[in-house]
Design a protein around this motif. Structure first.
Motif, short mmCIF file in Angstrom:
data_model
loop_
_atom_site.label_atom_id
_atom_site.label_comp_id
_atom_site.label_asym_id
_atom_site.label_seq_id
_atom_site.Cartn_x
_atom_site.Cartn_y
_atom_site.Cartn_z
N ALA A 15 0.45 -1.28 4.40
CA ALA A 15 1.85 -1.50 4.06
C ALA A 15 2.28 -0.51 3.00
O ALA A 15 3.44 -0.09 2.95
CB ALA A 15 2.07 -2.92 3.56
N THR A 16 1.37 -0.13 2.11
CA THR A 16 1.64 0.94 1.17
C THR A 16 0.92 2.18 1.68
O THR A 16 -0.27 2.11 2.00
CB THR A 16 1.09 0.60 -0.23
N PRO B 284 -4.72 -3.61 2.17
CA PRO B 284 -5.49 -3.94 3.37
C PRO B 284 -4.70 -3.84 4.66
O PRO B 284 -5.25 -4.04 5.74
CB PRO B 284 -5.92 -5.38 3.13
N VAL C 33 5.70 -7.04 -1.95
CA VAL C 33 5.73 -6.18 -3.12
C VAL C 33 6.74 -5.07 -2.89
O VAL C 33 7.02 -4.70 -1.76
CB VAL C 33 4.31 -5.62 -3.35
N CYS D 93 3.67 -5.90 4.71
CA CYS D 93 3.05 -6.41 3.49
C CYS D 93 2.77 -7.90 3.61
O CYS D 93 3.63 -8.68 4.00
CB CYS D 93 3.99 -6.13 2.32
N ILE D 94 1.53 -8.29 3.30
CA ILE D 94 1.19 -9.71 3.35
C ILE D 94 1.30 -10.36 1.98
O ILE D 94 1.03 -11.55 1.82
CB ILE D 94 -0.24 -9.93 3.90
N GLY D 95 1.65 -9.58 0.98
CA GLY D 95 1.83 -10.18 -0.34
C GLY D 95 0.54 -10.56 -1.04
O GLY D 95 0.49 -11.49 -1.83
N CYS D 96 -0.53 -9.77 -0.78
CA CYS D 96 -1.81 -10.09 -1.43
C CYS D 96 -1.83 -9.60 -2.87
O CYS D 96 -2.66 -10.02 -3.65
CB CYS D 96 -2.96 -9.48 -0.66
N CYS E 49 -2.37 -4.28 -4.54
CA CYS E 49 -1.84 -3.01 -5.03
C CYS E 49 -1.36 -3.14 -6.48
O CYS E 49 -1.42 -2.17 -7.24
CB CYS E 49 -0.69 -2.56 -4.15
S1 SF4 Z 1 0.77 -6.78 -1.51
FE1 SF4 Z 1 0.37 -4.60 -1.80
S2 SF4 Z 1 -1.77 -4.37 -1.16
FE2 SF4 Z 1 -1.07 -6.33 -0.32
S3 SF4 Z 1 -0.30 -5.87 1.71
FE3 SF4 Z 1 1.47 -5.73 0.34
S4 SF4 Z 1 1.55 -3.58 -0.22
FE4 SF4 Z 1 -0.48 -3.91 0.63
#
Ligand code: SF4
Ligand code: SF4
Lengths: 389, 258
Positions: free
Chosen positions: B137-138, B134, B194, B153-156, B159
């Motif tokens: 970040a990737t 979202p 991630v 990356c918000i660490g959701c 991915c």
């Molecule tokens: S955890 Fe994965 S999907 Fe979520 S923001 Fe980070 S890279 Fe993107």
């Protein structure tokens, strides 16, 4: 109107204090999580979503279920729901707030949360989920509050509320559909990769959400002078029964597809849930409990005579809520990640701190709901207490 | 100590923009590494491709070579060694059944049965990890590399749910104390984001082959999948190769010769 939340019986304030205390304890654990990271959870490289996201999913259903009142009331002018409609909308508000809370506690970098807006990515379902959830929160807050305000002032609600109401009906379906799409579009997650996932989500929401609402309303009836009315209770429990039948039916469709096709990828997650996979059976007691509770609740709810008997209705609803909660709040996520991409099982069970942090979010919901319902019930008592007006 | 290290890493970027490495001497600790710092000339001749891809000749690997390859990647990128199920890995091994799950072979030939297969991110052509992220970040760059901006990356972990190959790891905790010898030329990650294999995008930018490819002594071949003269295309013309879980429709960029 808001001042009605500030005065109340010791019992009301007692309840708020209990919620605050739970929030405080859970908040302490959340500080630990902020400090140490999600390592304090039972999550892993293979099962990267767990209890938090599962509770989020369940609560989206509760939020969406308000439509089971809104639709007949506004669309078919079903007056019997007039006393409950506001309670349903306020429950939806509390539920959406919990949903957002469960997302916040789940992400690894909460301070970067706004990145979802700053780098908004329309290709990501998570972006749309955020949009629909916040939209639904605003819609229900505006509709609920203006309707209650109008009722309090003994005028009819302003005309601009109507289009918002109709929007909210479609919106309610969308929040749970989009949430289902979070899962349903992923390659390699066989349990989620099914076209009827959104339909399953809605059917389970439309039985569990109204059940929670009805139970809470019967509780409110016990504690206050509020009475939703017999006809309303009867209609809502009928809705619940139908929705639960559909829910069970949809699950059986999944079972048929998986086992008649005999495709391992589709059978494995279901086998994992109900009979264990490669010796890992930690989910099976939960799932069989869920199945037993779900079927028993149906057995009790289907005959109208039993359903209309409060002494049977209440336990049946409680069973239904627990059964659907295990299915969605535990089984759905675990089976999505199990077996993992290497056809292995990594066990996942939430840890103590994880449960406490989730409890914190539930307490936030309880706190918000208690205040909102208090206001609604007081307004109703005040208006109805003045006959002749 | 810690903050000087971090400042140093920031300045490392500046030096890449053209500052001569020698001028960083005032940084103390950094000065020791400064000699090895890549500077503008290193980045003057990047190697590029339309679509990077890798071929792994699995028969050429024994335990020692596997260890060497994994080590070359993990030390260069400060990949922490965390025990247990919250581990982080960029490149690792699985046996046949875990690698090629959709094959489900019975009576597998001995040679394949007892082999270890190197796994890493496949740098898919239609990467679900990119689709679901979202925050962007990737993302996939124009050379087909699927890489990450750790600061976005918000660490959701969406991915991770999206990747059908289990190629991604999450920093459940601060990785720093699990990195034995910190490589000052490469940043380590913060907790809550991630990470995964990047096909050594930073090496390609300097005109070098990825670490694992260099360490493999020819057992891993790397090149442009769209260039018929590239080493990957040449070897794919000669030898039968398969990819992991092709039915997921992601078009993986890693090929295995069995
Ligand atoms: S955890 Fe994965 S999907 Fe979520 S923001 Fe980070 S890279 Fe993107
Ligand atoms: S292997 Fe997984 S992480 Fe790598 S590009 Fe494909 S989907 Fe993304």
């Amino acid at each position: 109107m808001i001042e009605k939340a500030l005065k109340g019986s010791p019992r009301y304030f007692g309840a708020l204090m209990v919620f605050l205390a739970i929030m405080g304890i859970g908040g302490g654990f959340y500080l630990v999580q902020l400090n140490q990271g999600l390592m304090i959870t039972g999550l892993s490289r293979d099962v990267s979503w767990g209890f938090y996201i599962a509770q989020f999913t369940y609560m989206v259903g509760v939020a969406a279920s308000a439509v089971m009142l809104v639709l007949p009331y506004y669309f078919h002018h079903y007056k019997a729901y007039s006393k409950m409609i506001i309670m349903g909308e306020f429950l939806a508000i509390a539920a959406v707030i919990m949903c957002l809370g469960f997302i916040v506690i789940d992400i690894g970098q909460p301070q970067r949360m706004l990145n979802v807006l700053i780098n908004s990515t329309p290709g990501s379902v998570l972006f749309w989920d955020m949009v629909v959830l916040n939209g639904y929160l605003i819609l229900n807050a505006v509709i609920g509050w203006t309707s209650l305000m109008a009722y309090w002032k003994r005028v009819s609600p302003p005309t601009w509320v109507k289009p918002l109401v109709y929007t909210s009906i479609i919106w309610a379906f969308s929040i749970h559909t989009v949430t289902a799409f979070l899962y349903a579009g992923l390659p390699g997650r066989h349990y989620w990769l099914t076209a009827i996932l959104a339909a399953r989500f809605l059917s389970s929401a439309f039985c569990s959400g109204p059940s929670i609402l009805l139970l809470l309303m019967l509780l409110a009836k016990k504690l206050t002078k509020f009475d939703p009315g017999n006809e309303a209770i009867k209609s809502l429990s009928t809705t619940i029964t139908y929705a639960m039948c559909v829910n069970v039916f949809f699950f059986l469709l999944e079972v048929f597809t998986a086992f008649y096709s005999n495709m391992p990828g589709h059978m494995d997650p279901i086998l994992f849930l109900f009979s264990g996979f490669e010796g890992h059976t930690y989910m099976t007691p939960f799932m069989w409990t869920a199945a037993a509770l779900g079927l028993t609740s149906l057995f009790l709810l289907i005959p109208p005579k039993w359903r209309e008997n409060r002494d049977i209705l209440v336990p049946a609803l409680i069973m239904l809520v627990i059964g659907t909660w295990i299915d969605k709040g535990m089984g759905l996520i675990a089976a999505g990640f199990t077996p993992n991409p290497f056809e292995k099982v990594t066990e996942y069970l939430p840890t103590g701190p994880e449960l406490m942090i989730a409890l914190m979010i539930y307490a936030v919901g309880g706190f918000v709901l208690t205040i909102l319902w208090k206001i609604a019930l007081e307004v109703r008592a005040e208006v109805e207490g003045e006959p002749g007006k | 100590m810690q903050s000087s290290r971090r400042d140093f890493l920031k300045l490392a970027g500046v030096s890449a923009l053209g500052l001569s490495a020698g001028t960083l001497g005032f940084l103390g600790e950094g000065a020791q590494a400064a000699d090895a710092l890549p500077n503008a000339t290193n980045f003057a001749k990047p190697i590029t491709a339309k679509r990077w891809a890798m071929v792994i000749d699995t028969a050429k690997f024994d335990d020692a070579l596997i260890a060497k390859v994994i080590d070359s990647c993990h030390t260069a990128h400060n990949v922490p060694t965390i025990p247990g199920k919250q581990e982080i890995k960029w490149i690792w091994t699985e046996e046949f059944h875990g690698t090629f799950t959709s094959e489900r072979p019975v009576h597998l030939a001995d040679a394949q049965e007892h082999r270890k297969y190197l796994l890493l991110c496949n740098h898919c052509e239609n990467p679900p990890c990119v689709r679901v992220c979202p925050t962007k970040a990737t993302f996939k760059n124009k050379e087909g590399l699927v890489i990450m901006d750790y600061h976005r990356c918000i660490g959701c972990r969406y991915c991770m749910a999206g990747c059908p190959y289990g190629a991604r790891s999450f920093n459940f905790q601060d990785p720093e104390k699990f990195v034995k010898n910190m490589n000052l030329l490469y940043p380590h990650r913060t907790r809550g984001v991630v990470e995964k294999c990047t096909f050594c995008v930073e090496k390609l930018a300097q005109g070098l082959m990825p670490n694992c490819v260099q360490a493999s002594g020819g057992a891993m071949v790397f090149g442009d999948l769209q260039d018929p003269n590239s080493p990957v295309r040449k070897i794919l013309k000669e030898k039968f190769a398969i990819r992991r879980n092709p039915s997921a429709g992601t078009e993986p960029g890693v090929f295995y010769i069995l």
